[in-house]
Scaffold this active site. Structure first.
Site, PDB file in Angstrom:
ATOM      1  N   TYR A 143       0.817  -1.214   0.000  1.00  0.00           N
ATOM      2  CA  TYR A 143       0.000   0.000   0.000  1.00  0.00           C
ATOM      3  C   TYR A 143       0.851   1.264   0.000  1.00  0.00           C
ATOM      4  CZ  TYR A 143      -4.101  -2.918   0.983  1.00  0.00           C
ATOM      5  OH  TYR A 143      -5.099  -3.851   0.918  1.00  0.00           O
ATOM      6  N   LYS A 194       3.458 -15.143   2.142  1.00  0.00           N
ATOM      7  CA  LYS A 194       3.556 -16.078   1.023  1.00  0.00           C
ATOM      8  C   LYS A 194       5.037 -16.288   0.726  1.00  0.00           C
ATOM      9  CE  LYS A 194       0.853 -17.304  -1.889  1.00  0.00           C
ATOM     10  NZ  LYS A 194       0.306 -18.663  -2.162  1.00  0.00           N
ATOM     11  N   ASP A 226      -2.882 -17.897   1.785  1.00  0.00           N
ATOM     12  CA  ASP A 226      -4.048 -18.564   1.173  1.00  0.00           C
ATOM     13  C   ASP A 226      -4.557 -19.670   2.094  1.00  0.00           C
ATOM     14  OD1 ASP A 226      -1.660 -19.917   0.680  1.00  0.00           O
ATOM     15  OD2 ASP A 226      -2.153 -20.447  -1.397  1.00  0.00           O
ATOM     16  N   ASP A 250      -5.326  -6.799   5.660  1.00  0.00           N
ATOM     17  CA  ASP A 250      -6.547  -6.123   5.212  1.00  0.00           C
ATOM     18  C   ASP A 250      -7.597  -7.174   4.836  1.00  0.00           C
ATOM     19  OD1 ASP A 250      -8.222  -4.057   4.482  1.00  0.00           O
ATOM     20  OD2 ASP A 250      -7.199  -3.597   2.604  1.00  0.00           O
ATOM     21  N   ASP A 254     -10.974  -8.638   7.317  1.00  0.00           N
ATOM     22  CA  ASP A 254     -12.370  -8.570   6.865  1.00  0.00           C
ATOM     23  C   ASP A 254     -13.004  -9.962   6.955  1.00  0.00           C
ATOM     24  OD1 ASP A 254     -12.265  -5.843   6.261  1.00  0.00           O
ATOM     25  OD2 ASP A 254     -13.361  -6.099   4.379  1.00  0.00           O
TER      26      ASP A 254
HETATM   27  C1  IPM Z   1      -9.099  -0.818   6.363  1.00  0.00           C
HETATM   28  C2  IPM Z   1      -9.586  -0.160   5.131  1.00  0.00           C
HETATM   29  C3  IPM Z   1      -8.518   0.781   4.643  1.00  0.00           C
HETATM   30  C4  IPM Z   1      -7.318  -0.052   4.253  1.00  0.00           C
HETATM   31  C5  IPM Z   1      -8.933   1.703   3.510  1.00  0.00           C
HETATM   32  C6  IPM Z   1     -10.123   2.537   3.872  1.00  0.00           C
HETATM   33  C7  IPM Z   1      -7.795   2.576   3.060  1.00  0.00           C
HETATM   34  O1  IPM Z   1      -9.941  -1.119   4.189  1.00  0.00           O
HETATM   35  O2  IPM Z   1      -8.772  -0.112   7.336  1.00  0.00           O
HETATM   36  O3  IPM Z   1      -9.011  -2.052   6.374  1.00  0.00           O
HETATM   37  O4  IPM Z   1      -7.254  -0.604   3.169  1.00  0.00           O
HETATM   38  O5  IPM Z   1      -6.430  -0.154   5.068  1.00  0.00           O
HETATM   39 MG    MG Z   2      -9.925  -3.100   4.899  1.00  0.00          MG
END
Ligand code: IPM
Ligand code: MG
Length: 369
Positions: A143, A194, A226, A250, A254
């Site tokens: 990132y 990985k 993975d 990230d 989620d």
């Molecule tokens: C998170 C979000 C952020 C990220 C975005 C909003 C930049 O998805 O905090 O997980 O990718 O880090």
């Molecule tokens: Mg995120």
């Protein structure tokens, strides 16, 4: 009396301001009850800052964040700002804060509270009692890596480039946070990358392994990202602390959030390094986003923001007993059957943001009495 706790409050966009409002009531309550004195400053970020000032976050806001003992963040983004150029997107606010404050360790717990075990899309016997912590590296990796950009080639094609890059120092400092957490919890740490296809992953694995002898109480495992995704839905309770890169963290966080059944319940902390004087930059935010589809309707779940405040009380402000109070109150109120729409279950009572927060405040009043 001890110095006031200075908090920079950044509600942001969408449901951010709605859930923040309820957490501010909680802070008022703590102040009134003498847990600490709080000094709050509030500022604009994300789309709200773009509308008022033309940028997602100003240098002045970042300076105020550095001054504060901690930052309490809501959420940013929404369709209104989706068409802006890359550098102007609301999300830049959170990325800039992470980068400028050196917030490299993003702690994302995923806990299944007993009253919500049925809210998960996974079977209760798979997730009951789940309590895992993902430590995501948050100022490096793909990132932030250079080179990056979109270029046009001689033949007219376009080429998009991002670079995954980690130094040993970047890996070590986040791994130490994870080792320390694991030591204070069950002593199990899984490092995820990985290493089979990426050099940066191989360096990650070697660097984390090299630290392990310094933490003899911790059992370290390595896992490919993975496989980790698969294991998280197959048998999530095999994990305690997971440490991983920015990108994998990230995605996996989620995924882990849905094991619990509701994004609306999950807090997070993002920490910098501890300075010699003990100060440590830190930002606390719910992991749910700005949820533009439900913004302004008073139905958002205020618990993730409140639980983020609890993490702040514990990790930045030295008020663990206040943190426990909020966490217990949240569990009790859920056990009593109140649910916001995102965690609604048959036979439970559906309430809005404010009624849920009222119930939590009444509950802590009772417990603290
Ligand atoms: C998170 C979000 C952020 C990220 C975005 C909003 C930049 O998805 O905090 O997980 O990718 O880090
Ligand atoms: Mg995120």
């Amino acid at each position: 009396m001890a110095d006031a706790k200075k908090i920079l409050v950044l509600p942001g966009d969408g449901i951010g301001p709605e859930v923040m409002r309820e957490s501010l009531r909680m802070i008022e309550w703590l102040d009134r009850r003498g847990f600490a004195r709080f000094e709050l400053e509030e500022d604009l970020v994300g789309g709200a800052a773009i509308d008022a000032r033309g940028v997602p976050i100003t240098a002045q806001t970042i300076a105020r964040a550095k001054e504060a003992d901690a930052v309490l963040f809501g959420a940013v983004g929404g369709p209104k700002w989706d068409r802006l150029g890359f550098a102007l997107r609301p999300e830049i606010a959170i990325l800039s804060l992470r980068r400028e404050l050196g917030l490299f360790a993003n702690l994302r717990p995923a806990r299944v509270l007993d009253p919500l075990v049925e809210a998960s899309t996974l079977k209760p016997e798979i997730v009951r009692g789940l309590d895992l912590m993902i430590v995501r590296e948050s100022t490096g990796g793909i990132y932030f890596g250079e080179p990056r950009g979109i270029e046009t080639l001689a033949d007219g094609q376009r080429r998009g480039v991002n670079t995954e890059v980690y130094t040993t120092a970047e890996i070590e400092r986040v791994a130490r946070v994870a080792f320390e957490l694991a030591r204070a919890r069950s002593g199990r740490l899984t490092s995820v990358e990985k290493a089979n296809v990426m050099e940066s992953g191989l360096l990650w694995r070697e660097t984390v392994s090299a630290l392990a002898p310094q933490y003899p109480e911790v059992t370290l495992h390595h896992m490919y990202a993975d496989n980790c995704a698969m294991q998280l839905v197959r048998d999530p309770r095999q994990f305690d602390v997971i440490v991983t890169t920015n990108l994998f963290g990230d995605l996996l966080s989620d995924l882990a959030s849905q094991l619990t059944g509701s994004l609306g319940m999950l807090p997070s902390a993002t920490l910098g390094a501890s300075a010699a004087d003990g100060r440590r930059a830190a930002l606390y935010e719910p992991i749910h986003g700005s949820a533009p589809d439900i913004a302004g309707r008073g139905i958002a779940n205020p618990l993730a923001e409140m639980l983020s405040l609890a993490m702040m009380l514990r990790l930045s402000l030295g008020l663990p007993e206040a943190a426990v109070l909020i966490e217990r109150a949240a569990e009790r109120v859920l056990a009593s059957g109140l649910r916001t729409a995102d965690i609604m279950q048959p036979g439970k009572a559906k309430v809005g943001t404010q009624v849920m927060a009222d119930a939590i405040l009444r509950e802590i009043d009772k417990v603290a009495a």
